[in-house]
Scaffold this active site. Structure first.
Site, PDB file in Angstrom:
ATOM      1  N   LYS A 175       0.850  -1.193   0.000  1.00 38.24           N
ATOM      2  CA  LYS A 175       0.000   0.000   0.000  1.00 38.24           C
ATOM      3  C   LYS A 175       0.883   1.240   0.000  1.00 38.24           C
ATOM      4  O   LYS A 175       1.464   1.607   1.016  1.00 38.24           O
ATOM      5  CB  LYS A 175      -0.939   0.045   1.207  1.00 38.24           C
ATOM      6  CG  LYS A 175      -2.040   1.132   1.026  1.00 38.24           C
ATOM      7  CD  LYS A 175      -2.638   1.615   2.320  1.00 38.24           C
ATOM      8  CE  LYS A 175      -1.891   2.779   2.890  1.00 38.24           C
ATOM      9  NZ  LYS A 175      -1.947   4.015   2.055  1.00 38.24           N
ATOM     10  N   GLY A 232       6.084   5.024   8.653  1.00 36.61           N
ATOM     11  CA  GLY A 232       5.198   6.184   8.718  1.00 36.61           C
ATOM     12  C   GLY A 232       5.172   6.787  10.106  1.00 36.61           C
ATOM     13  O   GLY A 232       6.133   6.686  10.876  1.00 36.61           O
ATOM     14  N   THR A 234       4.219   7.758  14.041  1.00 36.71           N
ATOM     15  CA  THR A 234       4.251   6.942  15.254  1.00 36.71           C
ATOM     16  C   THR A 234       2.859   6.552  15.717  1.00 36.71           C
ATOM     17  O   THR A 234       2.636   5.405  16.144  1.00 36.71           O
ATOM     18  CB  THR A 234       5.000   7.705  16.363  1.00 36.71           C
ATOM     19  OG1 THR A 234       6.367   7.892  15.940  1.00 36.71           O
ATOM     20  CG2 THR A 234       4.989   6.931  17.673  1.00 36.71           C
ATOM     21  N   GLU A 235       1.893   7.456  15.657  1.00 43.59           N
ATOM     22  CA  GLU A 235       0.555   7.118  16.149  1.00 43.59           C
ATOM     23  C   GLU A 235      -0.082   6.027  15.296  1.00 43.59           C
ATOM     24  O   GLU A 235      -0.734   5.119  15.817  1.00 43.59           O
ATOM     25  CB  GLU A 235      -0.323   8.370  16.202  1.00 43.59           C
ATOM     26  CG  GLU A 235       0.084   9.339  17.301  1.00 43.59           C
ATOM     27  CD  GLU A 235       0.271   8.647  18.654  1.00 43.59           C
ATOM     28  OE1 GLU A 235      -0.662   7.938  19.091  1.00 43.59           O
ATOM     29  OE2 GLU A 235       1.337   8.790  19.266  1.00 43.59           O
ATOM     30  N   GLY A 237       1.595   3.834  13.680  1.00 44.49           N
ATOM     31  CA  GLY A 237       2.350   2.637  14.032  1.00 44.49           C
ATOM     32  C   GLY A 237       1.830   1.966  15.285  1.00 44.49           C
ATOM     33  O   GLY A 237       1.773   0.734  15.367  1.00 44.49           O
ATOM     34  N   GLU A 254       8.825   1.296  11.270  1.00 41.91           N
ATOM     35  CA  GLU A 254       9.846   2.333  11.130  1.00 41.91           C
ATOM     36  C   GLU A 254       9.109   3.665  11.204  1.00 41.91           C
ATOM     37  O   GLU A 254       8.384   4.036  10.284  1.00 41.91           O
ATOM     38  CB  GLU A 254      10.593   2.163   9.796  1.00 41.91           C
ATOM     39  CG  GLU A 254      11.937   2.843   9.765  1.00 41.91           C
ATOM     40  CD  GLU A 254      11.858   4.235   9.186  1.00 41.91           C
ATOM     41  OE1 GLU A 254      11.806   5.193   9.998  1.00 41.91           O
ATOM     42  OE2 GLU A 254      11.850   4.377   7.967  1.00 41.91           O
ATOM     43  N   CYS A 288      12.502  10.945   7.845  1.00 40.27           N
ATOM     44  CA  CYS A 288      12.402  10.556   9.246  1.00 40.27           C
ATOM     45  C   CYS A 288      13.714  10.729   9.981  1.00 40.27           C
ATOM     46  O   CYS A 288      13.720  10.946  11.203  1.00 40.27           O
ATOM     47  CB  CYS A 288      11.914   9.110   9.360  1.00 40.27           C
ATOM     48  SG  CYS A 288      12.952   7.913   8.479  1.00 40.27           S
ATOM     49  N   GLU A 389       7.853  16.066  15.681  1.00 41.44           N
ATOM     50  CA  GLU A 389       8.405  15.943  14.332  1.00 41.44           C
ATOM     51  C   GLU A 389       7.681  16.892  13.386  1.00 41.44           C
ATOM     52  O   GLU A 389       6.463  16.807  13.204  1.00 41.44           O
ATOM     53  CB  GLU A 389       8.274  14.501  13.842  1.00 41.44           C
ATOM     54  CG  GLU A 389       8.968  14.253  12.524  1.00 41.44           C
ATOM     55  CD  GLU A 389       8.924  12.795  12.106  1.00 41.44           C
ATOM     56  OE1 GLU A 389       9.920  12.316  11.528  1.00 41.44           O
ATOM     57  OE2 GLU A 389       7.908  12.124  12.361  1.00 41.44           O
TER      58      GLU A 389
END
Length: 494
Positions: A175, A232, A234-235, A237, A254, A288, A389
């Site tokens: 995706k 992508g 963090t949330e 993830g 990651e 990142c 970030e």
């Protein structure tokens, strides 16, 4: 510009997706490049079922390791040959410079080539036995793998998941990000061509653009998807990790970063200046591992930051197709507005804007998603600007007093992805590198990668590892075999 792909790859077949249409936009001009119809949740299921059949097909299941390696080498050849076209598509879709997108396409080719070599030389183990038997450990495919990638470096990120997954004997449902699906679709055409040349099931790869809300969620939750690789935010993830936990399937994540770059007083100043500029402003800061927090020894702080600001002002901002451009547009106007909002937040927190801090003016920039390279100071490391970030061309400079102060500030972050250290003192570099909480530390360089070197994040920057020889094993299950060698039956007191 090559013909832009608009059909999507579902279970080995190219066709218009049944999901919502998404316009992909050239961020340099604001013009629509193509309209891609997303995959639907039902098509994700169709792709997963076809992928499971492809994994079980003897043509793929029984293919020897060196024959899978030949396939990966062929994909590498096709990717390398198509590098100019892949670069043009990615520059149009993401705004990156052609220099960078060509390097990313060649990096993707190199990843397939490296994984082919790693596969051919991978060995299973005969383990020390503890009785009258021979024991060994073997590795087998997981099955159907879900790969979800971001918009900032699609083709290289795609290869980092697809290459080891295919090397391990799996099928892949990819995706790409909704904003930038075109180069992933172009890479999909090359891979299906190679699969077809080898007489292998083309359903081993599907490329399923669409939103995370629909396509990503359907992919992660599908019962046939037995491993998830995600790059992508963090949330997102965390949400994927929760679903993987419910399914009891492995996931590699990651995620984000707020990486420190450290300039000691003994650094080679010219090298440090160039490295800091490259670390944050290449890719327009949309990386990142961008070196977004700059820690400079207090005794050289004013001189170093002053010279840095002068050089930032000379960086050439423009479209990625202009060979002289150093800082291209951001990926989307909405993302440019989010970056601008962070700089406004910094001002409210008391930051001094030393340069940049706005979109460039002029006819050349009026329709694009541009933002000037920006340097801020006057903030504490505890400010939101220093902790969250931004994912844009925004650098925050901070002084430090001694090594303990430096390490304390650098590690005072929820993230632990990368770090850069500029110094002539290799002993100090070793000490600091070992104390920094990050998966990658660069010393007197920055943002350099090798397919042979593992990449991982600590803390909120991720879970699991990509690249390196062990990347293939991460897409396999381990099985132990015991071969009895005793002449007598097992003792049994029943």
């Amino acid at each position: 510009m090559p013909l832009l792909p608009t059909d999507i790859l579902i279970a080995g077949q190219w066709r218009r997706g049944a999901g919502e249409p998404v316009d992909t936009v050239d961020p340099a001009t604001g013009r629509v490049l193509a309209t891609v119809h997303s995959a639907s949740a039902a098509e994700v299921g169709e792709a997963a079922e076809a992928a499971a059949r492809a994994v079980a097909d003897p043509a793929w299941r029984d293919l020897l390791a060196h024959e899978r390696a030949r396939l990966l080498h062929r994909i590498a050849e096709l990717t390398e040959e198509a590098a100019p076209e892949l670069a043009a598509v990615q520059t149009a879709d993401t705004g990156k410079t052609l220099t960078e997108t060509r390097a990313l396409a060649l990096s993707a080719a190199g990843t397939f080539r490296y994984m082919a070599a790693a596969l051919e030389t991978a060995e299973d183990a005969v383990t020390p036995s503890r009785g009258p038997y021979v024991t060994m450990s073997v590795h087998e495919p997981i099955g159907v793998v879900g790969a979800i990638n971001p918009w900032n470096s699609p083709v290289a990120s795609d290869a980092q998941k697809i290459a080891p997954a295919l090397a391990a004997g799996n099928a892949v449902l990819l995706k790409p990000a909704a904003w930038t699906p075109l180069v992933s679709l172009a890479l999909g055409r090359l891979i299906t061509r190679a699969l077809d040349e080898f007489g292998l099931p083309t359903a081993l790869l599907s490329v399923l653009p669409g939103s995370g809300r629909i396509v990503g969620d359907a992919l992660v939750r599908h019962p046939l998807v037995a491993r998830i690789g995600f790059t992508g935010g963090t949330e997102t993830g965390r949400s994927i990790a929760a679903i993987a936990g419910e399914k009891l399937v492995p996931a590699s994540l990651e995620l984000g970063g707020k990486s420190p770059t450290i300039v000691r007083a003994d650094a080679d100043i010219e090298q440090a200046l160039a490295g800091v500029l490259f670390g944050i402003f290449s890719s327009s800061g949309q990386s990142c591992i961008a070196g977004s927090r700059l820690f400079v020894a207090r005794e050289i702080y004013d001189t170093f930051v002053g010279e840095l600001v002068e050089r930032v002002r000379t960086l050439r901002v423009g479209p990625g197709t202009d060979p002289s451009t150093q800082v291209g547009p951001l990926v989307h106007h909405r993302h440019r507005d989010a970056v601008a909002a962070y700089v406004d937040l910094a001002r409210s927190e008391g930051a001094r804007v030393l340069c940049g801090g706005s979109a460039p003016t002029g006819e050349r920039y009026q329709d694009g998603a541009y933002y000037l390279p920006t340097v801020l100071d006057g903030l504490a490391n505890t400010s939101r600007t220093c902790r969250e970030e931004i994912f844009g061309p925004v650098l925050v400079a901070l002084p430090y007093d001694d090594e303990d102060d430096l390490v304390r500030q650098a590690n005072d972050s929820v993230y632990g992805l990368a770090c850069g250290i500029w110094t002539r003192d290799l002993r100090a570099a070793w000490r600091i590198a070992r104390r920094i909480e990050a998966g990658t530390v660069w010393i007197n360089t920055y943002k350099q990668f090798s397919a042979a070197t593992p990449f991982s994040g600590w803390k909120d920057s991720g879970l699991g590892t990509e690249k390196g020889r062990d990347a293939i094993r991460a897409y396999q299950r381990q099985k132990s075999l015991y071969w009895g060698t005793a002449d007598t039956p097992l003792p049994w007191a029943g």
